[in-house]
Scaffold this motif. Structure first.
Motif, mmCIF file in Angstrom:
data_model
loop_
_atom_site.group_PDB
_atom_site.id
_atom_site.type_symbol
_atom_site.label_atom_id
_atom_site.label_comp_id
_atom_site.label_asym_id
_atom_site.label_seq_id
_atom_site.Cartn_x
_atom_site.Cartn_y
_atom_site.Cartn_z
ATOM 1 N N ARG A 3 0.843 -1.209 0.000
ATOM 2 C CA ARG A 3 0.000 0.000 0.000
ATOM 3 C C ARG A 3 0.872 1.251 0.000
ATOM 4 O O ARG A 3 0.580 2.236 -0.692
ATOM 5 C CB ARG A 3 -0.945 -0.015 1.208
ATOM 6 C CG ARG A 3 -2.065 -1.036 1.089
ATOM 7 C CD ARG A 3 -3.115 -0.850 2.161
ATOM 8 N NE ARG A 3 -2.663 -1.257 3.474
ATOM 9 C CZ ARG A 3 -2.689 -2.513 3.929
ATOM 10 N NH1 ARG A 3 -3.159 -3.487 3.168
ATOM 11 N NH2 ARG A 3 -2.261 -2.814 5.136
ATOM 12 N N GLN A 4 1.957 1.211 0.751
ATOM 13 C CA GLN A 4 2.869 2.359 0.794
ATOM 14 C C GLN A 4 3.524 2.588 -0.570
ATOM 15 O O GLN A 4 3.736 3.726 -0.983
ATOM 16 C CB GLN A 4 3.959 2.136 1.862
ATOM 17 C CG GLN A 4 3.471 2.238 3.294
ATOM 18 C CD GLN A 4 2.929 3.621 3.618
ATOM 19 O OE1 GLN A 4 3.454 4.630 3.172
ATOM 20 N NE2 GLN A 4 1.850 3.673 4.396
ATOM 21 N N LYS A 5 3.822 1.493 -1.267
ATOM 22 C CA LYS A 5 4.420 1.607 -2.601
ATOM 23 C C LYS A 5 3.426 2.263 -3.569
ATOM 24 O O LYS A 5 3.797 3.126 -4.374
ATOM 25 C CB LYS A 5 4.812 0.207 -3.104
ATOM 26 C CG LYS A 5 5.391 0.173 -4.507
ATOM 27 C CD LYS A 5 6.743 0.844 -4.593
ATOM 28 C CE LYS A 5 7.351 0.690 -5.978
ATOM 29 N NZ LYS A 5 8.543 1.518 -6.169
ATOM 30 N N ILE A 6 2.149 1.884 -3.459
ATOM 31 C CA ILE A 6 1.110 2.478 -4.313
ATOM 32 C C ILE A 6 0.980 3.968 -4.009
ATOM 33 O O ILE A 6 0.871 4.805 -4.908
ATOM 34 C CB ILE A 6 -0.243 1.747 -4.108
ATOM 35 C CG1 ILE A 6 -0.145 0.299 -4.606
ATOM 36 C CG2 ILE A 6 -1.371 2.474 -4.839
ATOM 37 C CD1 ILE A 6 -1.315 -0.587 -4.220
ATOM 38 N N LEU A 7 1.030 4.317 -2.728
ATOM 39 C CA LEU A 7 0.938 5.727 -2.326
ATOM 40 C C LEU A 7 2.141 6.509 -2.850
ATOM 41 O O LEU A 7 2.007 7.634 -3.330
ATOM 42 C CB LEU A 7 0.882 5.840 -0.799
ATOM 43 C CG LEU A 7 -0.389 5.311 -0.111
ATOM 44 C CD1 LEU A 7 -0.209 5.310 1.400
ATOM 45 C CD2 LEU A 7 -1.586 6.151 -0.474
ATOM 46 N N LYS A 8 3.312 5.889 -2.758
ATOM 47 C CA LYS A 8 4.550 6.566 -3.191
ATOM 48 C C LYS A 8 4.535 6.854 -4.694
ATOM 49 O O LYS A 8 5.130 7.832 -5.147
ATOM 50 C CB LYS A 8 5.751 5.685 -2.831
ATOM 51 C CG LYS A 8 7.088 6.394 -2.965
ATOM 52 C CD LYS A 8 8.219 5.509 -2.500
ATOM 53 C CE LYS A 8 9.558 6.183 -2.712
ATOM 54 N NZ LYS A 8 10.686 5.315 -2.333
ATOM 55 N N GLU A 9 3.846 6.000 -5.450
ATOM 56 C CA GLU A 9 3.746 6.204 -6.901
ATOM 57 C C GLU A 9 2.669 7.227 -7.264
ATOM 58 O O GLU A 9 2.320 7.386 -8.438
ATOM 59 C CB GLU A 9 3.454 4.869 -7.609
ATOM 60 C CG GLU A 9 4.584 3.856 -7.538
ATOM 61 C CD GLU A 9 5.838 4.290 -8.262
ATOM 62 O OE1 GLU A 9 5.737 5.118 -9.181
ATOM 63 O OE2 GLU A 9 6.931 3.820 -7.890
ATOM 64 N N LYS A 10 2.125 7.895 -6.232
ATOM 65 C CA LYS A 10 1.125 8.972 -6.419
ATOM 66 C C LYS A 10 -0.118 8.488 -7.171
ATOM 67 O O LYS A 10 -0.650 9.164 -8.052
ATOM 68 C CB LYS A 10 1.754 10.160 -7.157
ATOM 69 C CG LYS A 10 2.927 10.793 -6.407
ATOM 70 C CD LYS A 10 3.417 12.031 -7.121
ATOM 71 C CE LYS A 10 4.454 12.770 -6.290
ATOM 72 N NZ LYS A 10 5.778 12.261 -6.338
ATOM 73 N N ALA A 11 -0.575 7.286 -6.788
ATOM 74 C CA ALA A 11 -1.741 6.707 -7.461
ATOM 75 C C ALA A 11 -3.061 7.203 -6.879
ATOM 76 O O ALA A 11 -4.081 7.190 -7.567
ATOM 77 C CB ALA A 11 -1.685 5.179 -7.372
ATOM 78 N N VAL A 12 -3.049 7.634 -5.615
ATOM 79 C CA VAL A 12 -4.313 7.954 -4.923
ATOM 80 C C VAL A 12 -5.136 9.022 -5.655
ATOM 81 O O VAL A 12 -6.339 8.838 -5.865
ATOM 82 C CB VAL A 12 -4.045 8.336 -3.450
ATOM 83 C CG1 VAL A 12 -5.318 8.878 -2.789
ATOM 84 C CG2 VAL A 12 -3.549 7.115 -2.683
ATOM 85 N N PRO A 13 -4.550 10.165 -6.071
ATOM 86 C CA PRO A 13 -5.376 11.162 -6.775
ATOM 87 C C PRO A 13 -6.025 10.613 -8.045
ATOM 88 O O PRO A 13 -7.169 10.960 -8.361
ATOM 89 C CB PRO A 13 -4.368 12.278 -7.119
ATOM 90 C CG PRO A 13 -3.249 12.102 -6.157
ATOM 91 C CD PRO A 13 -3.164 10.640 -5.882
ATOM 92 N N MET A 14 -5.304 9.737 -8.766
ATOM 93 C CA MET A 14 -5.875 9.165 -9.987
ATOM 94 C C MET A 14 -7.012 8.191 -9.662
ATOM 95 O O MET A 14 -8.053 8.178 -10.329
ATOM 96 C CB MET A 14 -4.775 8.458 -10.792
ATOM 97 C CG MET A 14 -3.780 9.425 -11.415
ATOM 98 S SD MET A 14 -2.581 8.619 -12.511
ATOM 99 C CE MET A 14 -1.370 8.057 -11.330
ATOM 100 N N ILE A 15 -6.805 7.382 -8.611
ATOM 101 C CA ILE A 15 -7.861 6.442 -8.196
ATOM 102 C C ILE A 15 -9.105 7.215 -7.764
ATOM 103 O O ILE A 15 -10.229 6.856 -8.126
ATOM 104 C CB ILE A 15 -7.351 5.525 -7.048
ATOM 105 C CG1 ILE A 15 -6.216 4.633 -7.562
ATOM 106 C CG2 ILE A 15 -8.491 4.667 -6.488
ATOM 107 C CD1 ILE A 15 -5.422 3.927 -6.488
ATOM 108 N N GLU A 16 -8.900 8.313 -7.028
ATOM 109 C CA GLU A 16 -10.034 9.155 -6.617
ATOM 110 C C GLU A 16 -10.767 9.716 -7.830
ATOM 111 O O GLU A 16 -12.004 9.770 -7.857
ATOM 112 C CB GLU A 16 -9.524 10.321 -5.755
ATOM 113 C CG GLU A 16 -9.178 9.912 -4.346
ATOM 114 C CD GLU A 16 -8.793 11.105 -3.489
ATOM 115 O OE1 GLU A 16 -9.109 11.077 -2.303
ATOM 116 O OE2 GLU A 16 -8.181 12.050 -4.008
ATOM 117 N N GLY A 17 -10.012 10.107 -8.849
ATOM 118 C CA GLY A 17 -10.626 10.635 -10.069
ATOM 119 C C GLY A 17 -11.539 9.614 -10.729
ATOM 120 O O GLY A 17 -12.641 9.949 -11.199
#
Length: 944
Positions: A768-782
């Motif tokens: 999960r930390q690796k996914i966060l580090k790749e800045k995926a959260v804003p795209m997933i929210e979109g």
């Protein structure tokens, strides 16, 4: 006291412009708390530009240091913290942050000084005391390690340089230990400071392969990611000496020297990229200058007589990797221009060489192709017409110098050089073909009685046949000549090449069934002959490669594909050849596999447009009946049964420059076709396909990387990721998957990436930390707002799993956002799967962060009816998630519990609590028990 995040300054009178500075600083602090470190950096930078007071500047610089620490850019973190300390020498937070950065950079002695200062300023601060103890332990461990290795290093070199120990097991063990020691930075530093480079030079001078290998591998450790040691090593050994080792006959030694030079290049380039600071300039010479000296020596090596063919190939490989820009966004291509001016003729000399002639340069079967790849990369790196015109002029002058006044031998070399250009920068090759007399000489030499002359001419004719400008000329003049050569020549080497020329001309229509160049059945006959030669073990690999070239063209025809996949012997011979030393076959093998799996881009034409085209008497491409989906699936299964994945895995592993980005793209396309059917994915994983896809997804063309990433997504969705990508490899999958979330990818790719990331996010916190580090959260929210219900649902499921991480919980808890509202509303949607995902996320968040429970009634007036609908759902999972949310809300505060008990929720919970024993009844009973505890309801006479 908090020392890990940006500090908040104490209140003070406002100064001119302070309100803007203060506002931006607060904005930066909020962004930092939400995990948007880049945004926080921007806010602090803007604040610094508004004429902040020295006190404010200190705070802003130390806050920037905190951001850089989070972003793991420790050099910048140290710089920012130092700026804060310059403004305020007693800034304890800045001192602590600088110590953290210095520790990460391995400068423990400097880090400990900052920590000691922190402790002296705040003696009772336990965080500082603990950090000082930890770093003290690290320093002691380093001292112990260094002192224990002193004697070991000396002993190793004594054994290695002792002539009495020649070939002994003791000597072998000493060399292995030296290499292992050099892999750790502390060990490499110890060897370096123990006069190690001079001693390693003595090992190189022995000329013994084992000792040279040990020396080269140890030097790799010394130079790796360390610019000052690299420059010092080059000054001791001499750049010329290091490069010359490439040319030795021993392949293992040449390859080890190639690896060392790559490490040296990387270290020097890092210095060029970062630029110089004054203190470095005093110790280190200009790395850009060293870089040019190194490249100049490699160019000289290309044309030196006595250099091994393998060494020449390794030099070309290094030039391919080092010279052209990594990205065309980088405006500086000066190194490419310099190499073209200094060494283009030398590269063309290798490209125009004939394999193993007496008195000529020694080349391998792959040398000319490597030269073509290098020429292509240099040409692609040019930015304007003037630069390209200079490239053309140099090529044409070189070809003319051999073609005119050098006799037959000169003409052969000139034609060979044209072939090299046609396989590389074909624009330059086309221009060269148009030089006076070149094409006429090619046609004339095809009729020569000398096999060597015929080979050169026929190959040039084949390469020219694919170029638009010459295709009509060759179709008119070359087909009859090639047919004649094919029928009358007694030499297989000539016949097979002539056949390839015919194949190339015969496949001019590509996959268009209606465009047939030859009579019915001719392509099948040509393909049968190609398969026959391919399976003939008595023919050398270099000649059999041409049979694969022929099949790469003929497999555009669906009848040929069908026959080819049925021929097990031909498939096995193809896969065996792809694993051989003949690396130039890779592109042809990949092309044939793309054709067999129909993994090229194909769009069904619009029926209305087809009718319109027919009415206008325009040509309409037609698909062969045997290229329909059912036939393609059957072909894929036959390829899998024949072992295609194992062969492709070996192809991906090759270090040869022949594995170009275009070749990688072809392999990515095939892999995507192989994993299209869910039933086949287990076979692909079992044969190592998951491992092979990772490098394809991280390097190559944009299309190739996207195709490989989509194949990885398909594997991650349907198989256990921990089995498919064992060990540390599973973390490498995240970046390719996140790349599929970008808007330029298709909806299917977005959906599959979200599904795959959902699987990974459910495995471990580290992932999960690796996914966060790749800045995926804003795209997933979109994508949670996407109109397509499957994409919206997948994004919500992914966010639900990510909500187990503290950083994501912080985002939901941050003020002024609608994330929680979206989950509550989605929990009341008609789509049951979307409701389940949203309700699951809501249940988890309210369990982890009770403060969110009080905000649920504030986000929407429909919250109560949504919760009631969950509790009344016929779906057990939805009902359970609703009951957990209700329990979390009741436990969070008496006020929320009161509002629930005053509604119909009380009656629903009472009914649920009396049901059959299940997680739902337990959660409902717990809700009622807590309400009794608050005194909001009373148990009945039966104690229920």
């Amino acid at each position: 006291m908090t020392v890990s995040g940006p500090g908040t300054p104490e209140p003070r009178p406002a100064a001119p412009g302070a309100s803007s500075v203060e506002q931006l600083r607060k904005e930066g602090n909020e962004l930092f708390k939400c995990g948007d470190y880049e945004g926080a950096l921007t806010a602090y930078t803007q604040a610094l530009g508004l004429g902040a007071t020295p006190r404010d500047q200190a705070i802003l610089h130390r806050n920037r240091a905190a951001c850089h620490l989070k972003l793991e850019d420790y050099d910048k973190a140290e710089t920012e913290a130092s700026k804060a300390i310059e403004k305020d020498g007693g800034d304890v937070k800045a001192l602590y942050r600088r110590s953290q950065a210095l520790e990460k950079l391995g400068r423990l002695d400097q880090a400990v000084l900052d920590l000691q200062r922190c402790v002296s300023l705040e003696p009772k601060n336990k965080v500082f005391q603990e950090a000082l103890r930890n770093i003290g332990g690290q320093i002691q461990e380093k001292v112990r390690y260094m002192s224990s290795t002193d004697a070991k290093v000396e002993q190793m070199f004594q054994i290695l340089l002792d002539p009495q120990e020649k070939g002994t097991e003791k000597k072998q063990k000493a060399s292995q230990n030296l290499v292992v020691l050099a892999r750790e930075d502390a060990g490499a530093e110890k060897i370096f400071r123990s006069n190690g480079v001079q001693l390693l030079q003595r090992l190189l001078d022995t000329g013994e392969a084992d000792l040279m290998l040990a020396a080269l591998r140890t030097l790799v450790g010394i130079c790796s990611e360390h610019q000052s040691r690299t420059v010092a090593t080059l000054s001791v050994l001499g750049t010329r000496r290091v490069v010359s080792i490439l040319g030795v006959e021993n392949q293992a030694v040449s390859l080890a020297a190639c690896h060392l030079l790559q490490v040296i290049f990387d270290a020097l380039k890092e210095g060029v990229k970062k630029g110089f600071r004054g203190k470095e300039g005093a110790i280190i010479v200009d790395p850009a200058r060293e870089l040019k000296i190194l490249i100049s020596n490699l160019l000289e090596l290309l044309t030196e007589v006595g250099v091994s063919g393998q060494g020449r190939d390794n030099a070309l490989t290094l030039l391919i990797k080092t010279v052209p820009r990594k990205s065309l966004k980088d405006p500086n291509n000066s190194l490419t221009l310099w190499v073209i001016d200094q060494g283009l003729k030398k590269i063309l000399e290798v490209g125009g060489s004939v394999q193993d002639p007496p008195g000529e340069l020694m080349v391998t079967a792959n040398s000319r192709m490597s030269a073509s790849v290098l020429l292509s990369k240099l040409f692609d790196d040019l930015k304007c017409d003037a630069e390209r015109e200079n490239f053309h002029r140099l090529c044409e002058n070189y070809i003319k110098s051999w073609f005119e006044g050098q006799g037959l031998a000169g003409k052969l070399r000139a034609i060979q050089t044209v072939s090299c250009l046609l396989q590389g920068p074909c624009e330059a090759g086309n221009r060269a073909l148009e030089l006076s007399g070149v094409m006429e000489s090619v046609i004339a030499l095809c009729a020569s009685e000398q096999e060597e002359e015929q080979l050169v001419a026929v190959e040039a004719l084949i390469h020219a046949a694919g170029k638009a400008k010459r295709a009509s000329f060759i179709t008119a003049n070359g087909v009859s000549l090639l047919k004649d050569l094919y029928k009358r020549s007694e030499k297989d080497s000539i016949r097979i090449r002539a056949l390839v020329g015919l194949c190339k001309l015969g496949s001019a229509g590509g996959t268009d069934f209606s465009m047939k160049q030859f009579a019915e059945g001719s392509t099948l006959k040509l393909a049968k002959q190609c398969r026959k030669w391919l399976c003939n073990d008595h023919i050398d690999a270099g000649t059999r490669r041409w049979a694969v070239e022929g099949l790469a063209y003929l497999t555009f025809d669906a009848d040929v594909k069908e026959e080819f996949v049925e021929d097990e012997a031909a498939l096995k011979a193809l896969f065996q050849l792809s694993r051989s030393e003949e690396r130039s076959v890779l592109f042809a093998v990949a092309s044939a596999l793309v054709n067999c799996t129909n993994s090229y881009d194909y769009e069904e034409p619009d029926p209305k447009m087809v009718e319109l085209a027919k009415y206008a008497k325009q040509h309409v491409p037609e698909q062969h009946p045997k290229d329909k989906a059912g036939f393609v699936r059957a072909r894929v299964k036959k390829l899998l049964a024949a072992g295609v994945v194992s062969a492709m895995t070996c192809m991906v592993k090759t270090e040869s420059p022949v594995l170009t980005n275009s070749c990688r793209e072809l392999l990515s396309r095939v892999f995507l076709a192989l994993v299209d059917d869910v039933e086949d994915r287990g076979t692909v994983v079992a044969q190592g396909g998951g491992k092979a896809l990772l490098p394809l997804a991280l390097e190559g063309t944009d299309v190739g990387q996207t195709k490989a990433a989509q194949a990885l997504a398909k594997l991650t969705i349907t198989s256990n990721p921990e089995m498919t990508f064992p060990g540390e490899r599973i973390y490498e999958v995240v970046r390719p998957l996140v790349s599929l979330l970008h808007l330029n990818c298709s909806g299917l790719q977005n959906f599959e990436a979200l599904m795959a990331l959902t699987n990974l996010a459910g495995i471990s916190e580290r992932l999960r930390q690796k996914i966060l580090k790749e800045k995926a959260v804003p795209m997933i929210e979109g994508y949670m707002f996407e109109e397509h219900e499957m994409i919206r649902r997948a994004a919500t499921e992914c966010m639900c799993n990510l909500a187990m991480s503290k950083e994501v919980q912080d985002l939901f808890e941050a003020k002024g956002n609608d994330r929680l509202k979206l989950l509550v509303l989605y929990s009341g949607e008609d789509d049951e799967l979307l409701r389940r995902a949203a309700a699951g996320g809501l249940a988890m968040l309210t369990s982890m962060r009770p403060s969110l429970c009080s905000r649920i009634p504030q986000v929407t007036t429909h919250w109560l009816e949504i919760l009631q609908a969950l509790l009344l759902s016929s779906n057990q999972e939805l009902q359970h998630r609703g009951a957990v949310v209700a329990l979390n809300m009741v436990e969070a505060s008496k006020d929320i519990a009161s509002s629930l008990m005053e509604s119909e929720v009380l009656e629903i919970l009472s009914v649920l609590a009396k049901g059959k024993e299940s997680p739902v009844t337990r959660a409902a009973a717990a809700c009622l028990a807590k309400a009794v505890e608050y005194g909001l309801i009373k148990p009945n006479q039966d104690g229920e």
